[in-house]
Design a protein around this motif. Structure first.
Motif, PDB file in Angstrom:
ATOM      1  N   GLU A 107      50.187  33.062  42.759  1.00 44.77           N
ATOM      2  CA  GLU A 107      50.725  33.479  44.050  1.00 44.77           C
ATOM      3  C   GLU A 107      49.777  33.265  45.213  1.00 44.77           C
ATOM      4  N   ARG A 108      48.522  33.666  45.064  1.00 43.09           N
ATOM      5  CA  ARG A 108      47.620  33.753  46.209  1.00 43.09           C
ATOM      6  C   ARG A 108      46.364  32.920  45.981  1.00 43.09           C
ATOM      7  N   VAL A 109      45.707  32.582  47.083  1.00 45.24           N
ATOM      8  CA  VAL A 109      44.450  31.853  46.997  1.00 45.24           C
ATOM      9  C   VAL A 109      43.315  32.693  47.578  1.00 45.24           C
ATOM     10  N   HIS A 110      43.463  33.126  48.820  1.00 45.03           N
ATOM     11  CA  HIS A 110      42.392  33.826  49.513  1.00 45.03           C
ATOM     12  C   HIS A 110      42.687  35.310  49.633  1.00 45.03           C
ATOM     13  N   PRO A 111      41.653  36.155  49.603  1.00 46.88           N
ATOM     14  CA  PRO A 111      41.863  37.601  49.698  1.00 46.88           C
ATOM     15  C   PRO A 111      42.636  38.043  50.930  1.00 46.88           C
ATOM     16  N   HIS A 112      42.468  37.371  52.061  1.00 49.19           N
ATOM     17  CA  HIS A 112      43.158  37.803  53.270  1.00 49.19           C
ATOM     18  C   HIS A 112      44.669  37.578  53.180  1.00 49.19           C
ATOM     19  N   GLU A 113      45.098  36.843  52.150  1.00 52.65           N
ATOM     20  CA  GLU A 113      46.533  36.598  51.980  1.00 52.65           C
ATOM     21  C   GLU A 113      47.203  37.675  51.124  1.00 52.65           C
ATOM     22  N   TYR A 114      46.417  38.595  50.569  1.00 49.87           N
ATOM     23  CA  TYR A 114      46.984  39.608  49.695  1.00 49.87           C
ATOM     24  C   TYR A 114      47.888  40.562  50.458  1.00 49.87           C
ATOM     25  N   ASP A 115      48.992  40.915  49.852  1.00 48.83           N
ATOM     26  CA  ASP A 115      49.793  42.041  50.303  1.00 48.83           C
ATOM     27  C   ASP A 115      49.265  43.243  49.531  1.00 48.83           C
ATOM     28  N   VAL A 116      48.407  44.037  50.161  1.00 52.77           N
ATOM     29  CA  VAL A 116      47.703  45.090  49.433  1.00 52.77           C
ATOM     30  C   VAL A 116      48.638  46.152  48.878  1.00 52.77           C
ATOM     31  N   SER A 117      49.849  46.209  49.393  1.00 51.04           N
ATOM     32  CA  SER A 117      50.788  47.205  48.877  1.00 51.04           C
ATOM     33  C   SER A 117      51.528  46.715  47.641  1.00 51.04           C
ATOM     34  N   SER A 118      51.350  45.433  47.306  1.00 49.29           N
ATOM     35  CA  SER A 118      52.156  44.844  46.238  1.00 49.29           C
ATOM     36  C   SER A 118      51.747  45.316  44.854  1.00 49.29           C
ATOM     37  N   ARG A 119      50.460  45.573  44.657  1.00 48.71           N
ATOM     38  CA  ARG A 119      49.991  45.984  43.339  1.00 48.71           C
ATOM     39  C   ARG A 119      48.785  46.894  43.459  1.00 48.71           C
ATOM     40  N   PHE A 120      48.652  47.780  42.492  1.00 44.53           N
ATOM     41  CA  PHE A 120      47.530  48.711  42.439  1.00 44.53           C
ATOM     42  C   PHE A 120      46.200  47.960  42.417  1.00 44.53           C
ATOM     43  N   LYS A 121      46.210  46.801  41.815  1.00 41.93           N
ATOM     44  CA  LYS A 121      45.016  45.960  41.730  1.00 41.93           C
ATOM     45  C   LYS A 121      44.394  45.717  43.104  1.00 41.93           C
ATOM     46  N   PHE A 122      45.247  45.621  44.141  1.00 39.00           N
ATOM     47  CA  PHE A 122      44.773  45.394  45.502  1.00 39.00           C
ATOM     48  C   PHE A 122      44.714  46.691  46.316  1.00 39.00           C
ATOM     49  N   SER A 123      45.736  47.516  46.183  1.00 44.09           N
ATOM     50  CA  SER A 123      45.829  48.708  47.033  1.00 44.09           C
ATOM     51  C   SER A 123      44.734  49.726  46.752  1.00 44.09           C
ATOM     52  N   ALA A 124      44.212  49.749  45.529  1.00 42.37           N
ATOM     53  CA  ALA A 124      43.218  50.763  45.169  1.00 42.37           C
ATOM     54  C   ALA A 124      41.784  50.349  45.459  1.00 42.37           C
ATOM     55  N   ALA A 180      44.020  44.216  34.400  1.00 42.21           N
ATOM     56  CA  ALA A 180      44.505  43.098  33.580  1.00 42.21           C
ATOM     57  C   ALA A 180      45.984  42.817  33.810  1.00 42.21           C
ATOM     58  N   ASP A 181      46.320  42.357  35.010  1.00 42.23           N
ATOM     59  CA  ASP A 181      47.628  41.763  35.240  1.00 42.23           C
ATOM     60  C   ASP A 181      47.410  40.371  35.820  1.00 42.23           C
ATOM     61  N   GLY A 188      42.951  35.340  25.431  1.00 36.99           N
ATOM     62  CA  GLY A 188      42.952  36.218  26.600  1.00 36.99           C
ATOM     63  C   GLY A 188      42.625  35.478  27.875  1.00 36.99           C
ATOM     64  N   TYR A 189      42.572  36.255  28.968  1.00 38.10           N
ATOM     65  CA  TYR A 189      42.256  35.652  30.261  1.00 38.10           C
ATOM     66  C   TYR A 189      41.088  36.352  30.949  1.00 38.10           C
ATOM     67  N   PHE A 190      40.059  36.674  30.141  1.00 40.39           N
ATOM     68  CA  PHE A 190      38.883  37.355  30.674  1.00 40.39           C
ATOM     69  C   PHE A 190      37.624  36.493  30.549  1.00 40.39           C
ATOM     70  N   LEU A 191      36.785  36.572  31.563  1.00 44.31           N
ATOM     71  CA  LEU A 191      35.413  36.081  31.501  1.00 44.31           C
ATOM     72  C   LEU A 191      34.522  37.298  31.307  1.00 44.31           C
ATOM     73  N   TRP A 192      33.786  37.318  30.221  1.00 40.71           N
ATOM     74  CA  TRP A 192      32.904  38.431  29.886  1.00 40.71           C
ATOM     75  C   TRP A 192      31.477  37.953  30.145  1.00 40.71           C
ATOM     76  N   LEU A 193      30.874  38.486  31.224  1.00 38.13           N
ATOM     77  CA  LEU A 193      29.630  37.941  31.770  1.00 38.13           C
ATOM     78  C   LEU A 193      28.513  38.973  31.720  1.00 38.13           C
ATOM     79  N   ASN A 194      27.368  38.552  31.212  1.00 36.26           N
ATOM     80  CA  ASN A 194      26.197  39.425  31.131  1.00 36.26           C
ATOM     81  C   ASN A 194      25.417  39.354  32.439  1.00 36.26           C
ATOM     82  N   LEU A 195      25.393  40.476  33.171  1.00 38.19           N
ATOM     83  CA  LEU A 195      24.650  40.547  34.426  1.00 38.19           C
ATOM     84  C   LEU A 195      23.189  40.924  34.205  1.00 38.19           C
TER      85      LEU A 195
END
Length: 415
Positions: free
Chosen positions: A19-36, A54-55, A337-344
């Protein structure tokens, strides 16, 4: 911000899936992932990239939404629907034998695991679980006054994920197994699955699986292929001590409904006891979620295939990025899966910092983030490794536009 030219065209073939490319294009009300984000991470910049929950950044198949909407209008009142045949046909298409009568509808995978532990364990029992693993599964064990017994995984000389058999406990009552593993994406080898099932059968240990990410398997060169049900290659007798749990909510991005979840239990005695426990708590799948599952499993093959191909390219893009930037860091995406598990916590290195920096931006220098808080301050929200009992790691959700992945990695490794 990285531009499209930084991502070779071969990784953008399925970009229209997202759906989206850049953060400024997010509809923050669309999903908890963005709104929270703003409330949970007040120190994060306004253009933060959300890669934690994980959506997927894609709308569900429209036919599923239409089917559910039509049902609401025409099948109001109390309803029920048998999902057994739909689940059976779905797995038959994957050459996996499941009897329709073995399927029990449940409200969610976590509620199914919780009920199974309440039903087949007593306070103080030992329950095995992989480490690291999905935090809520561990919470189920702790909340039922059971003892967590951590089981270590390892990678053999052939690159296969296996269990350290010496870390298994003969005294355990159950093994709660996230497979494919969240967050590591590990898929245990067939021989390891056989050894684990044999061990559990010999010692009367019930296996309770969470296989919700199994539709996103990438066993060979990141080419998509579903992961078979755990232990499905074993004979029917060996599989009797397994409660498989899964759902369409991840594969078809239906968490908001939520998509129906189910348990597959071939043993009639275990199934009857579990079904009674689910029904007594009113934790069956809702009618709308049953409808959604049937629609997904009957109409969603092509849609899901495209999602899998897009995710396969995103996984390849991660490998490409680290090679192109000459970055050496500890990470894995496992085989599913669709996760990158990265050691910081393990310091990343760059073979040629100046050359790498010039590829990104004249102002960028190699300066990898080393803590979860530093990732947040740079505008990348993943899932803190502490949630998986793995401090110093971060889980990043790759089910998004490939440009967003590159943007996030740029922020994490360059300043």
């Amino acid at each position: 911000m990285t531009e499209a030219g930084a991502v070779p065209a071969e990784f953008l073939i399925y970009q229209d899936v997202w759906e989206r490319v850049h953060p400024h294009e997010y509809d923050v009300s669309s999903r908890f992932k963005f709104s929270a984000v703003s409330s949970r991470y007040p120190k994060a910049p306004a253009d933060t990239i959300a890669m934690w929950i994980a959506d997927m950044d894609t709308k569900p198949l429209p036919e599923i939404s239409a089917y559910v909407a039509d049902t609401v209008q025409n099948a109001y009142g109390y309803q029920d629907s048998d999902m057994g045949e739909a689940v059976q046909r779905w797995f038959e298409a994957q050459q996996c034998s499941v009897s329709s009568g073995s399927v029990v509808s449940v409200a969610s995978v976590i509620s199914a695991v919780d009920v199974a532990l309440k039903t087949f364990c007593v306070s103080g029992d030992e329950v095995m679980v992989l480490t690291p693993t999905y935090g809520p599964l561990v919470d189920c064990i702790n909340n039922n006054s059971l003892k967590v017994h951590a089981v270590n995984t390892k990678r053999d000389e052939n690159g296969d994920d296996t269990i350290d058999l010496s870390s298994l406990s003969k005294n355990a009552t159950a093994f709660v197994l996230c497979h494919p593993n969240n967050p590591t994406g590990q898929v245990l080898s067939a021989s390891c699955q056989s050894e684990l099932i044999q061990f559990c059968n010999e010692h009367g240990i019930l296996i309770i699986t969470d296989e919700i990410h199994s539709e996103f398997g990438f066993l060979s060169n990141d080419e998509p292929l579903p992961i078979p049900l755990f232990g499905s290659h074993c004979d029917a007798v060996a599989q009797k001590g397994i409660i498989h749990t899964s759902s369409v909510s991840k594969a078809f991005n239906l968490a908001a409904i939520p998509g129906a979840s189910y348990a597959i239990i071939e043993d009639p005695v275990i199934r009857a006891k579990f079904s009674t426990a689910i029904a007594s708590r009113h934790l069956e799948a809702s009618y709308l979620s049953q409808v959604a599952l049937k629609a997904a499993y009957s109409l969603g093959h092509t849609w899901l295939d495209n999602i899998r191909k897009a995710l396969g390219l995103n996984r390849k893009l991660v490998h490409f990025y680290f090679r192109q930037q000459n970055i050496n860091c500890e990470y894995t995406m496992g085989k599913a899966g669709y996760f990158l598990w990265l050691n910081l916590s393990k310091t990343a290195t760059c073979i040629d910092e100046k050359a790498s920096a010039s590829k990104m931006s004249q102002k960028s220098v190699f300066n990898p983030a080393s803590t979860f808080d530093s990732c947040v301050s740079r505008g990348v929200i993943g899932s803190d490794g502490n949630q998986f009992n793995a401090p110093g790691w971060i889980r990043l959700n790759l089910a998004c536009h490939p440009l967003q992945i590159v943007n996030a990695l740029d922020r994490l490794f360059f300043r």
